[in-house]
Design a protein around this motif. Structure first.
Motif, short mmCIF file in Angstrom:
data_model
loop_
_atom_site.label_atom_id
_atom_site.label_comp_id
_atom_site.label_asym_id
_atom_site.label_seq_id
_atom_site.Cartn_x
_atom_site.Cartn_y
_atom_site.Cartn_z
N CYS A 62 0.81 -1.21 0.00
CA CYS A 62 0.00 0.00 0.00
C CYS A 62 0.85 1.28 0.00
CB CYS A 62 -0.93 -0.01 1.22
SG CYS A 62 -2.10 1.35 1.29
N VAL A 63 1.98 1.25 0.71
CA VAL A 63 2.79 2.47 0.87
C VAL A 63 4.02 2.44 -0.04
CG1 VAL A 63 3.99 3.93 2.53
CG2 VAL A 63 1.97 2.65 3.25
N TRP A 64 4.95 1.52 0.24
CA TRP A 64 6.20 1.45 -0.52
C TRP A 64 6.73 0.03 -0.49
CZ3 TRP A 64 11.28 0.09 0.25
CH2 TRP A 64 12.19 0.53 -0.74
N PRO A 65 7.20 -0.54 -1.60
CA PRO A 65 7.50 0.12 -2.88
C PRO A 65 6.38 0.07 -3.92
CG PRO A 65 8.48 -2.05 -2.86
CD PRO A 65 7.79 -1.89 -1.53
N LEU A 66 5.34 -0.75 -3.70
CA LEU A 66 4.35 -0.98 -4.74
C LEU A 66 3.31 0.14 -4.84
CD1 LEU A 66 3.76 -4.82 -4.30
CD2 LEU A 66 5.29 -3.63 -5.88
N ARG A 67 3.00 0.81 -3.73
CA ARG A 67 2.03 1.92 -3.72
C ARG A 67 0.71 1.51 -4.38
NH1 ARG A 67 5.01 6.33 -2.18
NH2 ARG A 67 7.27 6.19 -2.56
N GLY A 68 0.14 0.41 -3.91
CA GLY A 68 -1.07 -0.12 -4.53
C GLY A 68 -2.36 0.47 -4.02
N GLY A 69 -2.32 1.34 -3.00
CA GLY A 69 -3.53 1.96 -2.49
C GLY A 69 -4.49 0.94 -1.89
N CYS A 70 -5.78 1.09 -2.21
CA CYS A 70 -6.80 0.19 -1.67
C CYS A 70 -6.55 -1.26 -2.09
CB CYS A 70 -8.19 0.63 -2.14
SG CYS A 70 -8.72 2.22 -1.48
N GLY A 71 -6.17 -1.46 -3.36
CA GLY A 71 -5.89 -2.80 -3.84
C GLY A 71 -4.71 -3.43 -3.12
N GLY A 72 -3.68 -2.63 -2.81
CA GLY A 72 -2.53 -3.15 -2.08
C GLY A 72 -2.90 -3.61 -0.68
N ALA A 73 -3.75 -2.83 0.00
CA ALA A 73 -4.20 -3.22 1.34
C ALA A 73 -4.98 -4.53 1.29
CB ALA A 73 -5.04 -2.11 1.95
N ALA A 74 -5.83 -4.67 0.27
CA ALA A 74 -6.61 -5.90 0.13
C ALA A 74 -5.72 -7.09 -0.19
CB ALA A 74 -7.66 -5.72 -0.97
N ALA A 75 -4.68 -6.88 -1.01
CA ALA A 75 -3.77 -7.97 -1.35
C ALA A 75 -3.03 -8.48 -0.12
CB ALA A 75 -2.77 -7.50 -2.41
N ALA A 76 -2.64 -7.56 0.77
CA ALA A 76 -1.96 -7.95 2.00
C ALA A 76 -2.89 -8.79 2.89
CB ALA A 76 -1.48 -6.71 2.75
N THR A 77 -4.15 -8.37 2.99
CA THR A 77 -5.11 -9.12 3.79
C THR A 77 -5.37 -10.50 3.20
OG1 THR A 77 -6.19 -7.05 4.44
CG2 THR A 77 -7.44 -9.07 4.75
N ALA A 78 -5.46 -10.57 1.87
CA ALA A 78 -5.70 -11.86 1.21
C ALA A 78 -4.55 -12.83 1.45
CB ALA A 78 -5.91 -11.64 -0.29
N LEU A 79 -3.33 -12.33 1.35
CA LEU A 79 -2.16 -13.18 1.58
C LEU A 79 -2.14 -13.70 3.01
CD1 LEU A 79 0.55 -14.38 0.68
CD2 LEU A 79 1.62 -12.18 1.30
N ALA A 80 -2.42 -12.82 3.98
CA ALA A 80 -2.42 -13.23 5.38
C ALA A 80 -3.52 -14.26 5.65
CB ALA A 80 -2.62 -12.01 6.28
N THR A 81 -4.67 -14.11 5.00
CA THR A 81 -5.77 -15.06 5.19
C THR A 81 -5.39 -16.44 4.67
OG1 THR A 81 -7.39 -13.28 4.99
CG2 THR A 81 -8.19 -15.52 4.67
N LEU A 82 -4.76 -16.50 3.50
CA LEU A 82 -4.34 -17.79 2.94
C LEU A 82 -3.33 -18.49 3.84
CD1 LEU A 82 -3.96 -16.92 -0.86
CD2 LEU A 82 -5.73 -18.33 0.20
N VAL A 83 -2.37 -17.73 4.35
CA VAL A 83 -1.34 -18.32 5.21
C VAL A 83 -1.97 -18.85 6.50
CG1 VAL A 83 0.70 -17.82 6.61
CG2 VAL A 83 0.53 -16.92 4.28
#
Length: 547
Positions: A283-304
């Motif tokens: 969401c912040v750095w380096p990808l700066r994905g905004g809302c989508g970046g925050a959702a991607a992080a949550t999705a990865l944590a859920t899978l793990v």
């Protein structure tokens, strides 16, 4: 908590001090409880009989528990009645190792941590998006989380059905006797098979819906076109792992009912750390994905975390087989899922109406509403361990036809939830008033949060009591009352929302709705009506209350 354990140690090591401590500790325990700001501290002083069988009631009772639940005379009456009850009318109550405050803390602390982790992560997502993307990004999260979280909430009947089915199976006997030191794990594993299979199936369908119909859903919700791109990105990432999120909720119920809250707490905590790291990177750095970046992080944590839970359940030989439910299993699950699905629809409809009203107030107001709602959803979950306590303990007590124990457990749960409501609501008020800057740098959004803080306080306080009462009614399968009351309060809230002009007004409609539900639920039970009321007054055994 430390004071309670110290007093118990003194009483055990010096019997002569017991009489003096009995006089001092009720007042001291009450003062300590009033100073506590979370239900976690309150749980340390709860009635130990809520965590133990009738056979452990007398030796686990303490003066501190006495000051907030039952008197010593009530405890003697309960034990006498339990001993005098004819054996042919009693169903064996499950044995429990939670006969001391230490065991209670081992359950309460991890359970509370589990329920608070996910809403805490939602607030962390809000903080990252609000501070980096701005009010527009925070406003986009409001319809996005509505589509994701409310849909997942719609399927919460699966985890609740798992709790109801597995708790009774875990308490069942093996060859006419209960296992020493634990419950019937084989029966618990088999009982969870049907809900788990259905959760994977429903989650897969939900993921496909998000993949192909998200733009249409946002248009139906009349989301501002400027917000639709960010909202769509968030929904696609979170929606892709909906199947894992539903399976995780069922797995959590299986852990909790089988009295293992430590393992899932470790898993969820590690996933939370991974989520925070992912938010910073995506969401912040380096990808700066905004809302989508925050959702991607949550999705990865859920899978793990889901994969880790599967492995842990397999290691404990508790992982259910994925198979089509048998006719008998489907009927047993339908007894829960049918009514609970209808009840969930009415509650989800209320949230959606609140969301639509907030969207009509503008982007800045919508961002403030999103901030306040995430705070509310975080703090009201302090009542969830008490709800789970009712759902896991009351079924076996009601089946045992033990009216004294049912009354003691219900009274303790409602008392604790009332104390918890005041402290937790005060913290929620202070957070909205002085801590809104952590979630948004926009002065307008912070001002909206501060103005809505009094309404947030009332909403949190009322909902914690409502959640505790709801768990008790669910344990007694009083679904008819829950549904009809839910429909009535939903219609009332819908009418009141027409007159709302601010975020605070919207939250007040939620307070009115939950307040009416709580008063009716507790009053109805106290006067001996409904399944739980009849069980407490010894009028009859549990009967079906399906609408």
């Amino acid at each position: 908590t430390t004071l309670s354990l110290l007093i118990e140690f003194i009483q055990q090591s010096r019997p002569a001090a017991k009489a003096k401590m009995t006089v001092v500790t009720p007042r001291l325990g009450l003062i300590t409880l009033l100073l506590s700001s979370t239900p976690l501290a309150a749980c340390a002083f709860s009635n130990p009989r809520s965590f133990s069988s009738v056979s452990h009631a007398r030796r686990s009772f303490s003066p501190i528990a006495k000051c907030i639940s039952l008197s010593a005379s009530n405890d003697d009456d309960a034990s006498t009645k339990a001993a005098a009850a004819p054996s042919e009318t009693r169903i064996s109550a499950p044995s429990s190792s939670s006969s001391s405050k230490r065991e209670m803390l081992k359950f309460a602390i991890p359970a509370l941590g589990i329920y608070l982790t996910n809403p805490l992560l939602s607030n962390i997502d809000n903080a990252f998006v609000g501070r980096t993307v701005g009010p527009a990004g925070l406003a986009a999260l409001s319809p996005a989380t509505l589509c994701i979280d409310q849909a997942l909430y719609l399927f919460s009947f699966l985890s609740r059905a798992t709790t109801g089915l597995v708790s009774r199976a875990f308490a069942s006997s093996v060859n006419g006797e209960h296992k020493s030191g634990g419950g019937n794990t084989d029966a618990a594993r088999d009982a969870a098979s049907a809900p788990l299979t259905v959760s994977f199936f429903c989650g897969a369908i939900l993921s496909l819906v998000y993949a192909f119909f998200t733009p249409n859903i946002l248009k139906k919700l009349k989301v501002d076109p400027l917000l639709q791109t960010s909202a769509t990105s968030y929904i696609h990432w979170r929606g892709a792992i909906a199947w894992a999120a539903l399976a995780q909720s069922v797995s959590l119920s299986l852990f909790i009912v089988t009295k293992d809250a430590i393992t899932p707490l470790k898993i969820i905590s590690c996933a939370a750390i991974l989520n925070v790291i992912g938010d910073a990177a995506f969401c912040v750095w380096p990808l700066r994905g905004g809302c989508g970046g925050a959702a991607a992080a949550t999705a990865l944590a859920t899978l793990v975390s889901t994969g880790w839970m599967v492995k842990s359940l397999k290691d404990r030989k508790l992982w259910p087989k994925l198979r089509l439910p048998k006719k008998k299993e489907f009927a047993a699950m339908s007894e829960f899922t049918g009514p609970l699905l209808l009840i969930t629809f009415t509650r989800m409809g209320g949230f959606m109406n609140m969301q639509k009203k907030a969207m009509s107030l503008g982007v800045e107001a919508l961002a403030g509403y999103q901030l306040c709602m995430n705070l509310m959803l975080f703090f009201i979950l302090f009542g969830e361990p008490l709800s789970q306590l009712g759902q896991t303990k009351l079924p076996a007590i009601i089946d045992a036809n033990d009216s004294a124990q049912a009354k003691a457990t219900f009274k303790s749960i409602i008392t604790l939830s009332t104390f918890a409501a005041f402290g937790v609501a005060a913290v929620a008020y202070l957070t909205a008033t002085f801590g809104s800057g952590m979630f948004s740098s926009a002065a307008g959004v912070q001002a909206i949060a501060r103005s809505a803080a009094p309404a947030l306080l009332l909403a949190v306080a009322q909902t914690i009591v409502g959640i505790a009462a709801d768990g008790c009614l669910m344990a007694s399968r009083d679904f008819g009352f829950m549904l009809y009351t839910g429909i009535g309060t939903f219609l009332l809230q819908t009418k009141l929302l027409q007159y709302c002009n601010s975020v605070g007004d919207i939250l007040m409609t939620f307070t009115v709705r939950l307040g009416m539900y709580s008063v009716l639920a507790v009053g109805r039970t106290a006067f001996g009506y409904g399944n739980l009321g009849r069980a407490i007054h010894g009028k009859s055994k549990l009967v079906s209350s399906t609408p």
